[in-house]
Design an enzyme around this catalytic site. Structure first.
Site, PDB file in Angstrom:
ATOM      1  N   GLY A  20       0.784  -1.515  -0.207  1.00 14.19           N
ATOM      2  CA  GLY A  20       0.065  -0.156  -0.109  1.00 14.19           C
ATOM      3  C   GLY A  20       0.815   0.705   0.117  1.00 14.19           C
ATOM      4  N   GLY A  23      -0.272   8.983   2.308  1.00 14.19           N
ATOM      5  CA  GLY A  23       0.235  10.995   1.026  1.00 14.19           C
ATOM      6  C   GLY A  23       1.605  10.940   2.632  1.00 14.19           C
ATOM      7  N   ALA A  25       3.722   7.797   3.392  1.00 18.41           N
ATOM      8  CA  ALA A  25       4.539   6.663   4.398  1.00 18.41           C
ATOM      9  C   ALA A  25       4.105   5.330   2.990  1.00 18.41           C
ATOM     10  CB  ALA A  25       4.209   6.472   5.595  1.00 18.41           C
ATOM     11  N   VAL A  27       3.727   1.353   2.496  1.00 14.72           N
ATOM     12  CA  VAL A  27       3.632   0.483   3.491  1.00 14.72           C
ATOM     13  C   VAL A  27       4.226  -1.315   3.178  1.00 14.72           C
ATOM     14  CG1 VAL A  27       1.563  -0.957   5.148  1.00 14.72           C
ATOM     15  CG2 VAL A  27       1.345   1.006   4.578  1.00 14.72           C
ATOM     16  N   LYS A  42       5.688   0.028   7.982  1.00 15.62           N
ATOM     17  CA  LYS A  42       5.256   1.877   7.293  1.00 15.62           C
ATOM     18  C   LYS A  42       6.993   2.918   7.419  1.00 15.62           C
ATOM     19  CE  LYS A  42       0.436   2.946   7.912  1.00 15.62           C
ATOM     20  NZ  LYS A  42      -0.665   4.237   8.075  1.00 15.62           N
ATOM     21  N   ASP A 135      -7.546  10.772  13.159  1.00 16.11           N
ATOM     22  CA  ASP A 135      -7.560  10.815  11.866  1.00 16.11           C
ATOM     23  C   ASP A 135      -8.895   8.720  11.657  1.00 16.11           C
ATOM     24  OD1 ASP A 135      -7.862  10.716   9.075  1.00 16.11           O
ATOM     25  OD2 ASP A 135      -5.957   9.877   9.037  1.00 16.11           O
TER      26      ASP A 135
END
Length: 531
Positions: A20, A23, A25, A27, A42, A135
């Site tokens: 993945g 914005g 980092a 993954v 990450k 978040d």
């Protein structure tokens, strides 16, 4: 390029595949050879890893998040730098809420309530530790193998927010569709902003849509501030009024009108969960014609519905034939006009009492007394994976209900799917069922996990440990030789390790112990040299 790290090591962790990109980092899926488990890593993208201010904030906030040890918060295993890579490593949890909603659209209400309880528990713990997530959204809610919700990315939004404030960088921090109104205004935030974001998350899971969307983040932020959310039941009519009220309370514009703490929200959802459990155990029962012992007939041997209808029809026809024969005989001998004076009401069909609407209450009461008492109802509440036994016979898992048991004493057991030797994994109760009563029996069995103590040194000094559960439960104590394994009920514990020496400082930390897993605790006591 992100593939540069695949096949390499960051610290002790092997990087296996890119899974993945966000914005800030990349993954990766990796492997921890020490714990023999898959992990997720990450790694900051180069433009951020190369900024000393951003890196400093990122590593500081990741370290703070690593100290949040709670069953519903993702476990961070390491924070560090390897050459140009700034990273942190956490448990690998491949299943998330976003993917589940992409497949299912919405969650059924019981699953929705359970999700809210798990996330609220995580937020309550973090808020008590002084950490606001900033978040909360579907992307940051994962699921462990047992289906428990796990909150990820604590502290990351705070690191980015501090960086943008310090440098004046024009960057949106967080996800506008989940912004609390005060967050959209750029005001100071507390835990109630997380409660709003959780409300948005649950709204999305309950209805399949977000309460506020727009063409750009400015439009979404404006709507968060100015507009009221739609009623969830106007989108999904199957939702209960109670859960709708919970969602709308989370989404209040004024923080003072929301739940004032995540604990308060979790308590509300827990009460709703308990009410749903009891409600789901209630079923409508139609009256049936049966013998007094019919309730004891197992379902597998009960007569079919067709045979029951035929039997009832035969009985009714027989009763009508008897009544007709008696009536004809009396009419023939004394005349139809004398029938009412000759036969008292009770003499016609004694097995089927006929009480006219005008009869006094005493007559109705005496008629009701002739009906057999209703069978007792036993409802058992246990964890979903626990197996239920009644009188030694397995009857199902989790919540179970029956109206087919005879009155009297019965033995019920709940057995969790857990390690052998787990004392809290089995519960046995004797229950007395009076006729006509409903008995609710709670069987809160707890699965166990194990704690593996690994001492950094070998000593002859006496070393003791204390595991104090943060939830209900008893302390666990013992002496500590090297590499000791202790079995305890799953939960979160304050761990204290003391060496009986005036020259060693005690070890203290908080650790979650997951059901069926081994939690390794490396202990390196700080000891001064003796004189």
């Amino acid at each position: 390029m992100p593939e540069r790290y695949v096949g390499k090591h960051l610290g002790r962790f092997r990087i296996d595949a890119l899974i993945g990109s966000g914005g800030f980092a990349w993954v990766y899926r990796g492997y921890d050879p020490e714990l023999d488990i898959p992990v997720a890593a990450k790694v900051l993208k180069p433009q951020f890893a190369g900024d000393p201010s951003f890196e400093s904030r990122f590593r500081r906030e990741a370290s703070i998040a690593a100290r949040l040890r709670h069953p519903n918060i993702v476990r961070i295993l390491a924070v560090g730098r390897e050459e140009q890579a700034v990273y942190f490593v956490m448990d690998y949890l491949p299943h998330g809420l976003t993917q589940r909603l992409e497949t299912a659209g919405t969650l059924p209400e019981p699953a929705l309530v359970r999700l809210g309880m798990d996330v609220a528990a995580a937020l309550a713990f973090a808020h008590r530790e002084g950490v606001v997530h900033r978040d909360v959204k579907t992307d940051n809610i994962l699921f462990d193998p047992h289906g428990n919700a796990i909150v990820a990315d604590f502290g990351i939004a705070r690191a980015v927010s501090g960086y943008t404030n310090e440098t004046g960088t024009n960057m949106v921090v967080g996800t506008p569709q989940y912004f609390a109104p005060e967050q959209a205004r750029g005001q100071a935030l507390d835990g109630r902003a997380d409660i709003y974001a959780l409300g948005v998350t649950l709204f999305r899971a309950a209805t399949g849509v977000l309460p506020f969307e727009g063409d750009d983040w400015y439009e979404v932020a404006r709507r968060q501030i100015e507009e009221l959310p739609p009623a969830p039941r106007s989108i999904n009519a199957t939702l209960s009024p109670r859960i709708e009220q919970v969602l709308l309370t989370c989404l209040e514009k004024d923080p003072a009108r929301r739940y004032q703490s995540a604990d308060a929200l979790r308590d509300e959802l827990s009460q709703l969960h308990a009410e749903e459990t009891v409600s789901s155990e209630r079923t409508l029962r139609m009256p049936v014609v049966e013998s007094p012992a019919a309730a004891d007939i197992p379902a597998a041997h009960a007569p079919s519905r067709a045979r029951q209808r035929a039997l009832v029809a035969t009985l009714l026809l027989g009763a009508l034939a008897i009544i007709a024969a008696i009536s004809y005989s009396l009419i023939s001998s004394r005349g139809a006009t004398a029938l009412n004076d000759t036969l008292p009401p009770a003499s016609i069909g004694a097995a089927i009492p006929l009480v006219p609407d005008s009869a006094p209450d005493s007559a109705r009461a005496s008629t009701a007394d002739t009906l057999p008492p209703a069978p007792p109802v036993l409802a058992i509440s246990a964890p979903a994976t626990a197996r239920i036994y009644v009188d030694g016979r397995s009857v199902g898992h989790g919540a179970w209900r029956s109206a087919a048991l005879a009155p009297g004493a019965h033995v019920v057991e709940a057995v969790a799917d857990t390690n052998a030797g787990c004392e809290t994994g089995r519960m046995r109760r004797s229950v007395n069922l009076p006729p006509g009563d409903t008995i609710l029996q709670d069987m809160p069995v707890h699965a166990c996990g194990t704690v593996l103590f690994r001492m950094a040194d070998i000593t002859r000094d006496t070393t003791t440990y204390l595991l104090h559960p943060l939830d209900d439960g008893s302390d666990v104590r013992g002496a500590l030789p090297q590499d000791s394994v202790v079995m305890v009920p799953a939960g979160t514990y304050d761990v204290s390790i003391v060496r009986q020496s005036r020259y060693c400082a005690p070890y203290r930390a908080t650790w979650p112990v997951a059901a069926g897993d081994t939690t390794p605790i490396r202990v390196a006591l700080i000891c001064a040299q003796s004189h």
